[in-house]
Design an enzyme around this catalytic site. Structure first.
Site, PDB file in Angstrom:
ATOM      1  N   VAL A  11       0.640  -1.229   0.044  1.00  0.00           N
ATOM      2  CA  VAL A  11       0.012  -0.096  -0.031  1.00  0.00           C
ATOM      3  C   VAL A  11       0.863   1.237  -0.044  1.00  0.00           C
ATOM      4  O   VAL A  11       0.718   2.307  -0.641  1.00  0.00           O
ATOM      5  CB  VAL A  11      -0.940  -0.057   1.148  1.00  0.00           C
ATOM      6  CG1 VAL A  11      -1.662   1.261   1.476  1.00  0.00           C
ATOM      7  CG2 VAL A  11      -1.927  -1.182   1.164  1.00  0.00           C
ATOM      8  N   THR A 121      -5.302  -0.471   6.996  1.00  0.00           N
ATOM      9  CA  THR A 121      -6.584  -1.049   7.415  1.00  0.00           C
ATOM     10  C   THR A 121      -6.654  -1.188   8.883  1.00  0.00           C
ATOM     11  O   THR A 121      -5.776  -1.961   9.600  1.00  0.00           O
ATOM     12  CB  THR A 121      -7.050  -2.484   6.640  1.00  0.00           C
ATOM     13  OG1 THR A 121      -6.806  -1.923   5.253  1.00  0.00           O
ATOM     14  CG2 THR A 121      -8.198  -2.779   6.839  1.00  0.00           C
ATOM     15  N   GLU A 156      -4.334  -6.075  -5.066  1.00  0.00           N
ATOM     16  CA  GLU A 156      -3.259  -6.453  -5.446  1.00  0.00           C
ATOM     17  C   GLU A 156      -3.181  -7.017  -7.105  1.00  0.00           C
ATOM     18  O   GLU A 156      -4.196  -7.604  -7.355  1.00  0.00           O
ATOM     19  CB  GLU A 156      -2.540  -7.644  -4.593  1.00  0.00           C
ATOM     20  CG  GLU A 156      -2.098  -7.173  -3.243  1.00  0.00           C
ATOM     21  CD  GLU A 156      -1.559  -8.209  -2.564  1.00  0.00           C
ATOM     22  OE1 GLU A 156      -0.688  -9.100  -3.011  1.00  0.00           O
ATOM     23  OE2 GLU A 156      -1.616  -8.181  -1.400  1.00  0.00           O
ATOM     24  N   LYS A 222     -14.048   0.922   5.094  1.00  0.00           N
ATOM     25  CA  LYS A 222     -13.037  -0.271   4.647  1.00  0.00           C
ATOM     26  C   LYS A 222     -13.590  -1.712   5.162  1.00  0.00           C
ATOM     27  O   LYS A 222     -13.508  -2.730   4.063  1.00  0.00           O
ATOM     28  CB  LYS A 222     -11.606   0.138   4.938  1.00  0.00           C
ATOM     29  CG  LYS A 222     -10.754  -0.960   4.801  1.00  0.00           C
ATOM     30  CD  LYS A 222     -10.579  -1.072   3.227  1.00  0.00           C
ATOM     31  CE  LYS A 222      -9.578  -2.326   3.154  1.00  0.00           C
ATOM     32  NZ  LYS A 222      -8.321  -1.987   2.648  1.00  0.00           N
ATOM     33  N   ASN A 226     -14.702  -4.634   2.401  1.00  0.00           N
ATOM     34  CA  ASN A 226     -14.085  -6.080   1.996  1.00  0.00           C
ATOM     35  C   ASN A 226     -14.810  -7.099   2.741  1.00  0.00           C
ATOM     36  O   ASN A 226     -14.980  -8.212   1.789  1.00  0.00           O
ATOM     37  CB  ASN A 226     -12.575  -5.950   2.865  1.00  0.00           C
ATOM     38  CG  ASN A 226     -11.492  -5.543   1.939  1.00  0.00           C
ATOM     39  OD1 ASN A 226     -11.769  -4.969   0.789  1.00  0.00           O
ATOM     40  ND2 ASN A 226     -10.242  -5.395   2.486  1.00  0.00           N
ATOM     41  N   PHE A 267     -17.065 -10.255  -8.608  1.00  0.00           N
ATOM     42  CA  PHE A 267     -16.790 -11.302  -7.218  1.00  0.00           C
ATOM     43  C   PHE A 267     -17.931 -12.378  -7.266  1.00  0.00           C
ATOM     44  O   PHE A 267     -18.279 -12.738  -5.981  1.00  0.00           O
ATOM     45  CB  PHE A 267     -16.846 -10.368  -6.116  1.00  0.00           C
ATOM     46  CG  PHE A 267     -15.534  -9.621  -5.969  1.00  0.00           C
ATOM     47  CD1 PHE A 267     -15.195  -8.765  -6.893  1.00  0.00           C
ATOM     48  CD2 PHE A 267     -14.595 -10.032  -5.074  1.00  0.00           C
ATOM     49  CE1 PHE A 267     -13.966  -8.008  -6.737  1.00  0.00           C
ATOM     50  CE2 PHE A 267     -13.305  -9.629  -4.950  1.00  0.00           C
ATOM     51  CZ  PHE A 267     -12.843  -8.657  -5.809  1.00  0.00           C
ATOM     52  N   CYS A 278      -5.858  -9.614   2.496  1.00  0.00           N
ATOM     53  CA  CYS A 278      -6.717  -8.665   3.161  1.00  0.00           C
ATOM     54  C   CYS A 278      -8.077  -9.345   3.539  1.00  0.00           C
ATOM     55  O   CYS A 278      -8.603  -9.334   4.810  1.00  0.00           O
ATOM     56  CB  CYS A 278      -7.050  -7.751   2.064  1.00  0.00           C
ATOM     57  SG  CYS A 278      -5.536  -6.891   1.624  1.00  0.00           S
ATOM     58  N   ARG A 345       0.311 -15.254   0.612  1.00  0.00           N
ATOM     59  CA  ARG A 345      -0.261 -14.890   2.043  1.00  0.00           C
ATOM     60  C   ARG A 345      -1.691 -15.518   2.100  1.00  0.00           C
ATOM     61  O   ARG A 345      -2.422 -14.991   1.345  1.00  0.00           O
ATOM     62  CB  ARG A 345      -0.372 -13.678   2.525  1.00  0.00           C
ATOM     63  CG  ARG A 345       1.281 -13.207   2.838  1.00  0.00           C
ATOM     64  CD  ARG A 345       1.370 -11.933   3.385  1.00  0.00           C
ATOM     65  NE  ARG A 345       1.249 -10.877   2.237  1.00  0.00           N
ATOM     66  CZ  ARG A 345       1.116  -9.476   2.444  1.00  0.00           C
ATOM     67  NH1 ARG A 345       1.166  -8.864   3.457  1.00  0.00           N
ATOM     68  NH2 ARG A 345       1.076  -8.798   1.614  1.00  0.00           N
TER      69      ARG A 345
HETATM   70  C1  UGA Z   1      -9.049  -6.653  -1.730  1.00  0.00           C
HETATM   71  C2  UGA Z   1     -10.040  -5.669  -2.261  1.00  0.00           C
HETATM   72  O1  UGA Z   1     -10.653  -6.112  -3.362  1.00  0.00           O
HETATM   73  C3  UGA Z   1      -9.392  -4.244  -2.271  1.00  0.00           C
HETATM   74  O2  UGA Z   1     -10.427  -3.422  -2.738  1.00  0.00           O
HETATM   75  C4  UGA Z   1      -8.939  -4.008  -1.025  1.00  0.00           C
HETATM   76  O3  UGA Z   1      -8.101  -2.714  -0.990  1.00  0.00           O
HETATM   77  C5  UGA Z   1      -7.881  -4.890  -0.668  1.00  0.00           C
HETATM   78  O4  UGA Z   1      -8.326  -6.293  -0.498  1.00  0.00           O
HETATM   79  C6  UGA Z   1      -7.353  -4.652   0.747  1.00  0.00           C
HETATM   80  O5  UGA Z   1      -8.000  -4.494   1.871  1.00  0.00           O
HETATM   81  O6  UGA Z   1      -6.064  -4.092   0.588  1.00  0.00           O
HETATM   82  P1  UGA Z   1      -7.153  -8.065  -2.995  1.00  0.00           P
HETATM   83  O7  UGA Z   1      -6.757  -9.025  -1.364  1.00  0.00           O
HETATM   84  O8  UGA Z   1      -5.870  -7.651  -3.528  1.00  0.00           O
HETATM   85  O9  UGA Z   1      -7.851  -6.591  -2.726  1.00  0.00           O
HETATM   86  O10 UGA Z   1      -7.756  -8.934  -3.912  1.00  0.00           O
HETATM   87  P2  UGA Z   1      -9.131  -9.378  -4.614  1.00  0.00           P
HETATM   88  O11 UGA Z   1      -9.139  -9.070  -6.226  1.00  0.00           O
HETATM   89  O12 UGA Z   1     -10.134  -8.655  -3.971  1.00  0.00           O
HETATM   90  O13 UGA Z   1      -9.036 -10.857  -4.378  1.00  0.00           O
HETATM   91  C7  UGA Z   1      -9.394 -11.563  -3.201  1.00  0.00           C
HETATM   92  C8  UGA Z   1      -9.505 -12.739  -3.156  1.00  0.00           C
HETATM   93  O14 UGA Z   1     -10.680 -13.313  -3.681  1.00  0.00           O
HETATM   94  C9  UGA Z   1      -8.538 -13.677  -4.179  1.00  0.00           C
HETATM   95  O15 UGA Z   1      -8.050 -14.950  -3.724  1.00  0.00           O
HETATM   96  C10 UGA Z   1      -9.522 -14.098  -5.379  1.00  0.00           C
HETATM   97  O16 UGA Z   1      -8.926 -15.085  -6.153  1.00  0.00           O
HETATM   98  C11 UGA Z   1     -10.805 -14.395  -4.763  1.00  0.00           C
HETATM   99  N1  UGA Z   1     -12.040 -14.009  -5.503  1.00  0.00           N
HETATM  100  C12 UGA Z   1     -12.168 -12.818  -5.915  1.00  0.00           C
HETATM  101  C13 UGA Z   1     -12.750 -15.033  -5.566  1.00  0.00           C
HETATM  102  O17 UGA Z   1     -12.421 -16.136  -5.300  1.00  0.00           O
HETATM  103  N2  UGA Z   1     -13.781 -14.787  -6.336  1.00  0.00           N
HETATM  104  C14 UGA Z   1     -14.156 -13.800  -6.925  1.00  0.00           C
HETATM  105  O18 UGA Z   1     -15.121 -13.572  -7.753  1.00  0.00           O
HETATM  106  C15 UGA Z   1     -13.234 -12.466  -6.747  1.00  0.00           C
END
Ligand code: UGA
Length: 452
Positions: A11, A121, A156, A222, A226, A267, A278, A345
């Site tokens: 971040v 966060t 990410e 926030k 999430n 999602f 996160c 992670r």
């Molecule tokens: C998440 C949030 O999307 C960001 O908005 C937030 O700022 C960030 O956390 C944080 O708190 O810093 P991130 O963890 O990088 O971002 O990744 P995501 O794209 O949200 O995916 C999270 C997990 O959910 C991954 O393992 C992904 O494979 C999974 N996922 C996502 C699914 O299994 N299905 C989906 O439809 C979407």
């Protein structure tokens, strides 16, 4: 304006490079001397698409510097962003000791007016605690400050996109001065008036909403965001299980459900579950916050429970297909918790591998970016040079991170080099028809599967 960004993690680096790119002078501080050395040598301590180039460009333009002494940054910057880690404690609460340490060091050296902004966060009411901390511990009576919350919504792998083209910028303040300073800092992003470093012909030019709230509400936004996203994922995973049980197609169900504008299509991708630094941690922390406030947050406990069961269900499928897992060679495609990152992670892929090892399988894995980090966590498996090597002589391949490169594989070749052409797709990245066409036994998440 000169801005200090404390913390050169994911971040902090995106925030520092992003603010520098929109014209601020940024001093990014981290007490990890090695990290500062890496950054000052022109390399990057982590993988994030486009970030290395942006950091270099802004370093060369003298808008971005990296140092290890927080005091030097505080002396030169009126505005301070706190971007340090808040990892989970044993009981699920966020560990705020790094935030507290930074606050303590600011209190010891700050003079005059500062705006201290929490971007890490944190649980609701952390801002209040910071205000109290500064009032109690400031060592110079001329130190005055406003505390603000400015939560990050950086995914990410798409962090630069989210910094430059956010859905909204949220600031929690309790003074007009703090709100005005934050609006000034973000003006180029709010007006989308910067030269976009990521898109050649950037089309995204509508004004970004600037949401000004009290500090508690911003902090809560926030965690609520999430948790809601995690809830959507667990919801569709629950539906996927039903689809498998009754013979429906979760892809079609998610597509049509998501067409309802009130629900939205994002999602709703089923799979082996959410990971990363996160969602799992923020869910736990938010549950603790809710429970401590005397509120019933059992809904979020279920979201977490459903997610934890994703790995069990995948392991059950493998056992069902392979009968005896012990001694069998299993290929794994993908180790990162999602594509476009090297972050492992809480990656479901690593959880699956640990379970396979416990069952006595021989695991051979490949990931385009995350092998080094995975190796540090699980040194005992074989890491392969490419996806073919991971599939060589395997009795099953598990696809656990949806990297595009897996979609470009020569499936005919994969089919030939496997002992048994069984693919378990934990991210529904391949098409059932294509896999059947190549003669694979193919099992995805949320349908009966052509091979069963
Ligand atoms: C998440 C949030 O999307 C960001 O908005 C937030 O700022 C960030 O956390 C944080 O708190 O810093 P991130 O963890 O990088 O971002 O990744 P995501 O794209 O949200 O995916 C999270 C997990 O959910 C991954 O393992 C992904 O494979 C999974 N996922 C996502 C699914 O299994 N299905 C989906 O439809 C979407």
């Amino acid at each position: 304006m000169s801005i200090a960004v404390i913390g050169a993690g994911y971040v902090g680096l995106i925030t520092a490079a992003g603010l520098a790119q929109i014209g601020q002078h940024v001093i990014c501080v981290d007490d990890d001397l090695r990290k500062i050395e890496i950054l000052n040598s022109g390399a990057m301590p982590l993988y994030e698409p486009g970030l290395g180039e942006l950091v270099q460009r802004n370093r060369q333009a003298k808008r971005l510097e990296f140092i290890s002494q927080i005091e030097d940054a505080v002396a030169n910057c009126q505005v301070i962003f706190i971007c340090v880690g808040t990892p989970p404690l044993e009981n699920g609460e966020a560990d705020l000791s790094s935030v507290e340490l930074v606050a303590r060091r600011i209190s010891q050296c700050a003079r005059g007016y500062h705006l201290v902004i929490e971007k890490s966060t944190v649980p609701v009411q952390t801002g209040r605690r910071l205000q109290k901390h500064f009032a109690v511990y400031r060592s110079n009576s001329q130190f005055q400050c406003d505390v603000a919350s400015n939560p990050e919504f950086l995914r990410e792998g798409s962090g630069l996109e989210d910094f430059f083209h956010p859905d909204r910028i949220v600031v929690g303040v309790d003074s007009e001065k703090a709100a005005a300073l934050l609006e000034e800092i973000y003006r180029p992003v709010l007006e989308q008036s910067f030269v976009c470093p990521i898109h050649e012909n950037c089309q995204s030019r509508s004004r970004v909403p600037f949401v000004v709230t009290d500090i508690n509400s911003a902090e809560l936004i926030k965690h609520a965001s999430n948790s809601f996203l995690a809830m959507k994922i667990s919801f569709i995973n629950m539906i996927a299980d039903l689809c498998e049980a009754v013979g429906a197609d979760v892809g079609k169900v998610a597509e049509a459900v998501g067409m309802d504008k009130r629900i939205g299509s994002s999602f709703l991708r089923p799979g082996v579950g959410f990971g990363g630094s996160c969602f799992p941690k923020d869910l736990q922390a938010f549950v603790r916050v809710g429970e401590e406030a005397g509120c019933d947050f059992s809904l979020l406990r279920e979201v977490e429970r459903i997610n934890q069961r994703r790995v069990d269900l995948l392991i059950n499928k493998i056992k069902h297909e392979l009968w005896v897992v012990r001694g069998k060679r299993i290929g794994v495609w993908g180790l990162a918790f999602k594509p476009h990152t090297d972050d492992v992670r809480s990656s479901p892929a690593l959880a699956v591998i640990r379970r396979l090892l416990a069952e006595g399988a021989q695991v051979r894995a490949y990931d385009p970016q995350a092998m080094q980090k995975a190796k540090a966590e699980i040194p005992e498996i074989e890491y392969c040079a490419d996806a073919y090597a991971a599939a060589q002589d395997a009795e099953a391949v598990l696809a656990l991170t949806e990297w595009e490169e897996f979609l470009r594989l020569d499936l005919r070749k994969v089919r030939q080099i496997m002992v048994r052409p069984l693919i378990l797709d934990g991210r529904n990245m391949f098409s059932r028809a294509t896999m059947a066409g190549f003669g694979f036994e193919y099992l995805d998440i949320g349908s009966a599967g052509v091979g069963s």
